[in-house]
Design an enzyme around this catalytic site. Structure first.
Site, short mmCIF file in Angstrom:
data_model
loop_
_atom_site.label_atom_id
_atom_site.label_comp_id
_atom_site.label_asym_id
_atom_site.label_seq_id
_atom_site.Cartn_x
_atom_site.Cartn_y
_atom_site.Cartn_z
N ARG A 141 0.82 -1.22 0.00
CA ARG A 141 0.00 0.00 0.00
C ARG A 141 0.85 1.26 0.00
O ARG A 141 0.33 2.38 -0.14
CB ARG A 141 -0.91 0.03 1.23
N TYR A 144 0.76 4.24 -2.53
CA TYR A 144 -0.34 5.18 -2.37
C TYR A 144 -0.18 5.98 -1.07
O TYR A 144 -0.21 7.21 -1.09
CB TYR A 144 -1.66 4.40 -2.36
N GLY A 147 3.01 8.01 -1.06
CA GLY A 147 2.85 9.01 -2.12
C GLY A 147 1.98 10.17 -1.64
O GLY A 147 2.30 11.35 -1.83
N ARG A 185 -13.46 -1.81 -5.18
CA ARG A 185 -13.72 -1.36 -3.81
C ARG A 185 -14.81 -2.22 -3.20
O ARG A 185 -15.58 -2.88 -3.90
CB ARG A 185 -14.17 0.11 -3.76
N GLY A 206 -13.95 -10.39 7.95
CA GLY A 206 -15.02 -9.39 7.84
C GLY A 206 -15.16 -8.52 9.08
O GLY A 206 -16.08 -7.72 9.19
N GLN A 208 -12.92 -6.30 10.06
CA GLN A 208 -12.30 -4.97 9.88
C GLN A 208 -13.40 -3.94 9.65
O GLN A 208 -14.45 -4.26 9.09
CB GLN A 208 -11.29 -4.98 8.72
N THR A 209 -13.14 -2.71 10.09
CA THR A 209 -14.18 -1.68 9.97
C THR A 209 -13.76 -0.59 8.98
O THR A 209 -12.58 -0.34 8.76
CB THR A 209 -14.47 -1.00 11.33
N ARG A 210 -14.78 0.04 8.42
CA ARG A 210 -14.61 1.23 7.60
C ARG A 210 -15.82 2.13 7.86
O ARG A 210 -16.82 1.70 8.44
CB ARG A 210 -14.59 0.89 6.10
N PRO A 272 -5.88 -2.11 6.65
CA PRO A 272 -6.13 -1.58 7.99
C PRO A 272 -7.29 -2.28 8.72
O PRO A 272 -8.31 -2.59 8.11
CB PRO A 272 -6.45 -0.11 7.73
#
Ligand code: UDP
Length: 313
Positions: A141, A144, A147, A185, A206, A208-210, A272
């Site tokens: 990652r 990105y 960067g 995505r 599953g 992991q959170t967003r 993450p």
């Protein structure tokens, strides 16, 4: 009326932004190399006399007569930005450099769309702007994340050294209509899989959170930020409602009435575990917070993808 450059204007957030700026009576130039953006996203703008499309990359220098620049150009989906990582680093760094030079030359205000990825695998939760992050400089990652981090550095150095009028926003996960169905995505994958009756691919277990912000809310924040004099940021833009990827899959299955089953795949490295914006600063300085509930945003996004499938696109 402003003369505005939107780099990455043929992309997902970019095309919504171009449309919004045109509606407000501005003249808009869109610069996009169509690596992940698409002319389809701009089809209805082709005949607008206030809109100009230039196919080209921010990796090259440009001289355009503009007084505002929104720098969105960069692939943002992990499979895309990892498909040509050297190009991703060049786009972030050289893109920022070239656009800052343009802003300096023209005296333009320039807004950088940075990312929640600057926080990496966060050890502070939720993430305020003061948190310096936990990013691997060598992982998959990093092209990105690093960067975007060095782009922020360049923005603040141009501000301090040359007095360039900068704005830096850190965008958390955003979703909505016109995100490419093949973007890779989680929201676009889950909805397309559900609508096609294919397996829904959860990476990892599953847990992991967003947090998912509807694109109209994100665009509103970008415009407010650009038009808030003297506030450089960085400022977090995202929806503080946190859900697990597993819960998102359940919701999508339920809302689409799909018969798809959920399957588990390996979690990509450096993915993450938790992510959630602290948006106190955006509330205070921009008077902004997301308005569109997840349910409503997902409904509109599902309708968009249903339309694509029905038209065979
Ligand atoms: N993800 C998933 N299935 C997919 C695509 C993504 O479980 O088909 C997961 C991914 O591993 C990550 C989360 O969903 O934990 C969000 O992924 P996305 O690529 O949308 O954004 P980012 O990782 O950059 O936040």
């Amino acid at each position: 009326m402003h003369r505005i450059l939107v780099t990455g204007g043929a992309g997902f957030i970019g095309n919504h932004l171009c449309r919004r700026l045109l509606r407000e009576g501005n003249r808009v130039v869109c610069l996009d190399d169509l690596f992940t953006g698409s002319l389809e996203n701009l089809r209805d703008l082709r005949d607008d006399p206030n809109f100009t499309f230039i196919e080209g990359s921010v990796i090259e220098p440009w001289d355009l007569d503009v007084d505002q620049i929104y720098n969105l150009a960069c692939p943002a989906s992990p499979p895309h930005y990892q498909s040509d990582p050297v190009r991703t680093v060049k786009t972030s760094f050289l893109g920022a450099l070239n656009m800052l030079e343009l802003a300096r030359k023209r005296g333009a205000t320039i807004l950088q769309t940075s990312t929640s990825e600057v926080y990496g695998e966060p050890q502070v939760h939720p993430q305020p702007e003061t948190y310096r992050g936990n990013v691997s400089p060598i992982g998959i990652r990093a092209c990105y994340d690093e960067g975007k981090r060095v782009a922020e550095t360049l923005f603040f150095d141009y501000h301090r050294q040359y007095g360039v009028d900068i704005r830096v926003v850190r965008i958390f996960n955003t979703y909505g209509p016109s995100m490419n169905p093949l973007d890779g995505r989680v929201v676009s994958n889950f909805i397309m899989q559900a609508l096609r009756g294919e397996d829904i691919t959860i990476y990892g277990d599953g847990s992991q959170t967003r947090c998912f912000c509807y694109v109209r809310d994100t665009v509103e924040a970008l415009v407010r930020m650009m038009n808030t004099p003297g506030f450089t940021g960085p400022v977090n833009l995202g929806n503080p409602l946190e859900i697990t990827v597993g819960e998102l899959a359940e919701r999508v299955v339920c809302m689409t009435g799909s018969a798809s089953r959920v399957v588990f795949r390996d979690l990509p490295s450096d993915d993450p575990t938790r992510r959630r914006p602290d948006i106190s600063l955006a509330r205070e300085r921009l008077g902004w917070e997301p308005r569109v509930p997840l349910e409503e945003g997902l409904r509109e996004t599902i309708a968009y993808y249903r339309g694509l499938i029905a038209r065979g696109e």
